[in-house]
Design a protein around this motif. Structure first.
Motif, PDB file in Angstrom:
ATOM      1  N   TYR A  96       0.828  -1.213   0.000  1.00  0.00           N
ATOM      2  CA  TYR A  96       0.000   0.000   0.000  1.00  0.00           C
ATOM      3  C   TYR A  96       0.859   1.258   0.000  1.00  0.00           C
ATOM      4  O   TYR A  96       0.497   2.254  -0.612  1.00  0.00           O
ATOM      5  CB  TYR A  96      -0.966  -0.006   1.184  1.00  0.00           C
ATOM      6  CG  TYR A  96      -2.002  -1.097   1.089  1.00  0.00           C
ATOM      7  CD1 TYR A  96      -2.386  -1.628  -0.141  1.00  0.00           C
ATOM      8  CD2 TYR A  96      -2.581  -1.621   2.219  1.00  0.00           C
ATOM      9  CE1 TYR A  96      -3.320  -2.635  -0.236  1.00  0.00           C
ATOM     10  CE2 TYR A  96      -3.536  -2.629   2.137  1.00  0.00           C
ATOM     11  CZ  TYR A  96      -3.900  -3.126   0.907  1.00  0.00           C
ATOM     12  OH  TYR A  96      -4.825  -4.121   0.800  1.00  0.00           O
ATOM     13  N   ASP A  97       2.001   1.214   0.672  1.00  0.00           N
ATOM     14  CA  ASP A  97       2.902   2.368   0.656  1.00  0.00           C
ATOM     15  C   ASP A  97       3.423   2.633  -0.755  1.00  0.00           C
ATOM     16  O   ASP A  97       3.457   3.777  -1.203  1.00  0.00           O
ATOM     17  CB  ASP A  97       4.070   2.143   1.615  1.00  0.00           C
ATOM     18  CG  ASP A  97       5.022   3.323   1.621  1.00  0.00           C
ATOM     19  OD1 ASP A  97       4.622   4.409   2.084  1.00  0.00           O
ATOM     20  OD2 ASP A  97       6.170   3.151   1.156  1.00  0.00           O
ATOM     21  N   SER A  98       3.813   1.574  -1.462  1.00  0.00           N
ATOM     22  CA  SER A  98       4.359   1.778  -2.809  1.00  0.00           C
ATOM     23  C   SER A  98       3.288   2.164  -3.824  1.00  0.00           C
ATOM     24  O   SER A  98       3.595   2.711  -4.862  1.00  0.00           O
ATOM     25  CB  SER A  98       5.121   0.533  -3.280  1.00  0.00           C
ATOM     26  OG  SER A  98       4.248  -0.549  -3.446  1.00  0.00           O
ATOM     27  N   HIS A  99       2.022   1.885  -3.519  1.00  0.00           N
ATOM     28  CA  HIS A  99       0.924   2.268  -4.399  1.00  0.00           C
ATOM     29  C   HIS A  99       0.150   3.478  -3.877  1.00  0.00           C
ATOM     30  O   HIS A  99      -0.918   3.802  -4.396  1.00  0.00           O
ATOM     31  CB  HIS A  99      -0.049   1.099  -4.584  1.00  0.00           C
ATOM     32  CG  HIS A  99       0.484   0.013  -5.454  1.00  0.00           C
ATOM     33  ND1 HIS A  99       1.244  -1.014  -4.952  1.00  0.00           N
ATOM     34  CD2 HIS A  99       0.369  -0.201  -6.780  1.00  0.00           C
ATOM     35  CE1 HIS A  99       1.581  -1.815  -5.943  1.00  0.00           C
ATOM     36  NE2 HIS A  99       1.063  -1.354  -7.060  1.00  0.00           N
ATOM     37  N   ALA A 100       0.646   4.139  -2.873  1.00  0.00           N
ATOM     38  CA  ALA A 100      -0.092   5.229  -2.234  1.00  0.00           C
ATOM     39  C   ALA A 100      -0.237   6.452  -3.126  1.00  0.00           C
ATOM     40  O   ALA A 100      -1.177   7.222  -2.989  1.00  0.00           O
ATOM     41  CB  ALA A 100       0.581   5.625  -0.926  1.00  0.00           C
ATOM     42  N   GLY A 101       0.715   6.657  -4.029  1.00  0.00           N
ATOM     43  CA  GLY A 101       0.673   7.856  -4.858  1.00  0.00           C
ATOM     44  C   GLY A 101       1.326   9.051  -4.179  1.00  0.00           C
ATOM     45  O   GLY A 101       1.373  10.134  -4.740  1.00  0.00           O
ATOM     46  N   TYR A 102       1.843   8.863  -2.972  1.00  0.00           N
ATOM     47  CA  TYR A 102       2.516   9.914  -2.226  1.00  0.00           C
ATOM     48  C   TYR A 102       3.885   9.414  -1.793  1.00  0.00           C
ATOM     49  O   TYR A 102       4.010   8.336  -1.235  1.00  0.00           O
ATOM     50  CB  TYR A 102       1.720  10.307  -0.976  1.00  0.00           C
ATOM     51  CG  TYR A 102       0.379  10.906  -1.284  1.00  0.00           C
ATOM     52  CD1 TYR A 102       0.272  12.235  -1.667  1.00  0.00           C
ATOM     53  CD2 TYR A 102      -0.769  10.131  -1.202  1.00  0.00           C
ATOM     54  CE1 TYR A 102      -0.962  12.787  -1.963  1.00  0.00           C
ATOM     55  CE2 TYR A 102      -2.006  10.672  -1.492  1.00  0.00           C
ATOM     56  CZ  TYR A 102      -2.100  12.000  -1.873  1.00  0.00           C
ATOM     57  OH  TYR A 102      -3.317  12.531  -2.167  1.00  0.00           O
ATOM     58  N   ASP A 103       4.902  10.214  -2.038  1.00  0.00           N
ATOM     59  CA  ASP A 103       6.252   9.884  -1.599  1.00  0.00           C
ATOM     60  C   ASP A 103       6.465  10.580  -0.264  1.00  0.00           C
ATOM     61  O   ASP A 103       6.958  11.694  -0.203  1.00  0.00           O
ATOM     62  CB  ASP A 103       7.263  10.340  -2.644  1.00  0.00           C
ATOM     63  CG  ASP A 103       8.659   9.896  -2.308  1.00  0.00           C
ATOM     64  OD1 ASP A 103       9.605  10.575  -2.735  1.00  0.00           O
ATOM     65  OD2 ASP A 103       8.825   8.884  -1.627  1.00  0.00           O
TER      66      ASP A 103
END
Length: 165
Positions: A96-103
């Motif tokens: 979910y972190d890698s697909h969050a769309g936010y860095d």
């Protein structure tokens, strides 16, 4: 889209065996891999700007393959049900972190060396031709599949520096 990004969006041409003169097992494997991508993994790439629920959007064949790999790892490397649930929880958080769309700069996952976070994975979803490693970027470094991402990042950082002046 910026002009320098246009070359990334062009799909690589796949030559068939008649264009190459003789069929080789390598060219056949490339075509087969592209077919698997086109019909199976491309479903996951429907969204070029991913968000967390998109991480689970995939072809049923991919769900079975990835699920089998997850449970095989649990069977061989865990010895307690709590360990399996902890591993599942961590893997879902990473996904979910890698697909969050936010860095997010303060993400705890940034403490993991060679972590493939949202910035890298967003690039992978946008251009489809690099940054293939699902979690650790050293695989992309080893096989050179991060060269276009590195070029893109250097241009992005140069643009930010110029904008800040």
């Amino acid at each position: 889209m910026a002009d320098h990004d246009a070359k990334y969006t062009q799909p690589a041409k796949v030559q068939d065996s008649t264009e190459q003169g003789a069929a080789t097992s390598i060219s056949t494997a490339r075509v087969d891999a592209r077919s698997i991508y086109r019909y199976v993994h491309k479903v996951h790439h429907t969204y070029t700007s991913p968000f967390a629920p998109d991480a689970e959007y995939e072809h049923p064949v991919e769900t079975v393959v990835l699920g089998t790999g997850f449970f095989m790892a649990c069977m061989f490397f865990t010895n307690h049900l709590v360990t399996m649930w902890a591993w599942l929880y961590v893997r879902l958080l990473v996904t979910y972190d890698s697909h969050a769309g936010y860095d997010l700069p303060l993400s705890l996952f940034r403490l993991i060396p060679f972590y493939n976070g949202s910035r890298e994975h967003d690039w992978h979803h946008q251009f489809f031709n690099g940054m293939y490693a699902p979690t650790f970027t050293y695989w992309d470094e080893l096989f050179g599949t991060n060269a276009q991402f590195k070029e893109h990042e250097s241009k992005r950082l140069a643009f930010q520096e110029e904008k800040a002046k």
